[in-house]
Design a protein around this motif. Sequence first.
Motif, PDB file in Angstrom:
ATOM      1  N   GLN A 132     -28.998  -5.818  24.101  1.00  0.00           N
ATOM      2  CA  GLN A 132     -29.257  -4.496  23.548  1.00  0.00           C
ATOM      3  C   GLN A 132     -29.620  -3.499  24.646  1.00  0.00           C
ATOM      4  O   GLN A 132     -29.187  -2.341  24.617  1.00  0.00           O
ATOM      5  N   GLU A 133     -30.388  -3.953  25.615  1.00  0.00           N
ATOM      6  CA  GLU A 133     -30.764  -3.080  26.728  1.00  0.00           C
ATOM      7  C   GLU A 133     -29.543  -2.727  27.570  1.00  0.00           C
ATOM      8  O   GLU A 133     -29.388  -1.577  28.014  1.00  0.00           O
ATOM      9  N   GLU A 136     -27.660  -0.097  25.816  1.00  0.00           N
ATOM     10  CA  GLU A 136     -28.337   1.191  25.947  1.00  0.00           C
ATOM     11  C   GLU A 136     -28.019   1.847  27.289  1.00  0.00           C
ATOM     12  O   GLU A 136     -27.917   3.067  27.398  1.00  0.00           O
ATOM     13  N   ARG A 137     -27.852   1.047  28.307  1.00  0.00           N
ATOM     14  CA  ARG A 137     -27.592   1.565  29.654  1.00  0.00           C
ATOM     15  C   ARG A 137     -26.103   1.776  29.920  1.00  0.00           C
ATOM     16  O   ARG A 137     -25.727   2.190  31.015  1.00  0.00           O
ATOM     17  N   LEU A 249     -38.031  -7.921  32.653  1.00  0.00           N
ATOM     18  CA  LEU A 249     -37.354  -7.069  31.674  1.00  0.00           C
ATOM     19  C   LEU A 249     -37.610  -7.559  30.253  1.00  0.00           C
ATOM     20  O   LEU A 249     -37.945  -6.773  29.355  1.00  0.00           O
ATOM     21  N   LEU A 253     -39.420  -5.695  27.103  1.00  0.00           N
ATOM     22  CA  LEU A 253     -38.662  -5.427  25.884  1.00  0.00           C
ATOM     23  C   LEU A 253     -39.311  -6.060  24.662  1.00  0.00           C
ATOM     24  O   LEU A 253     -39.274  -5.506  23.560  1.00  0.00           O
TER      25      LEU A 253
END
Length: 263
Positions: A132-133, A136-137, A249, A253
């Motif tokens: 998901q991260e 997003e990036r 990370l 998160l």
Amino acid sequence: MTSTTSKTIAMMRTSRTRTALVGLAAAALLSLSACGSENDSRDEPDAAPSSSESPSASADDTAAAGPDLEGIPDVVAEVNGEEVTKEEFAPLYEAAFQRATMEAQMSGEAPDEEALRKQTVDDLVDTELLAQEADERGLSVTDEDVDAELEQLAQQNQMASGEELLKAIEEQGMSQDQARTQVGTQVMIEQLVADEGGPAEPTGKELREIYAQAKQAQGGQEIPPFAEVRDQIAEQAKAEETGRIAQELVDGLREDADITVNL
């Protein structure tokens, strides 16, 4: 590098980071599966071992029965509204069970299935958070990225191609699609870590310190010269730094995530 030396160098790395974030574990899992397949075919004796040499009955019975997937829900977890399914869970849990069973054969104790289930779902949750991260990036993994990583893993295992590596993995019970998915996850994690600004190349001094520790741990036994194993040590150091950053990370998160585990 001999397998003994490789293991020694790996063991001598301090602050060993938990890299069972599925993707990071994939590289080691695929490598070990491939090497294990090669070693088994080479080292297998002509005759079956006697009963006195066989592992304990309880460990063998557990291995033959396989992991218990009864009662595993169709959705094992939800992460920020995204489902983690039994279909994703099962092959990873089965692989973890096989590894734990091989280790347990030495002690005769059956694997702790409850702990393995928890570890597997935690890994899947971590991977979903990272995916998901990455989304997003604006990071993405292509088939070409996966092919390139497979070729690199094949070279590390003295294999001719990524296709040969996939076939060896398939013989160990993991489908090629599952293997490609795990390798894709690994590439995604590496992209995230690179986006974070790491890992940096280890210095020559750091590599020599690792080598010196490994040499000392060998208890005087001869190991290859530093120049011959420098590249392998560097890869190990970079992989562990990648694991450390990825875990940082994940920890961040998880603090803000909406996570429901259904096991």
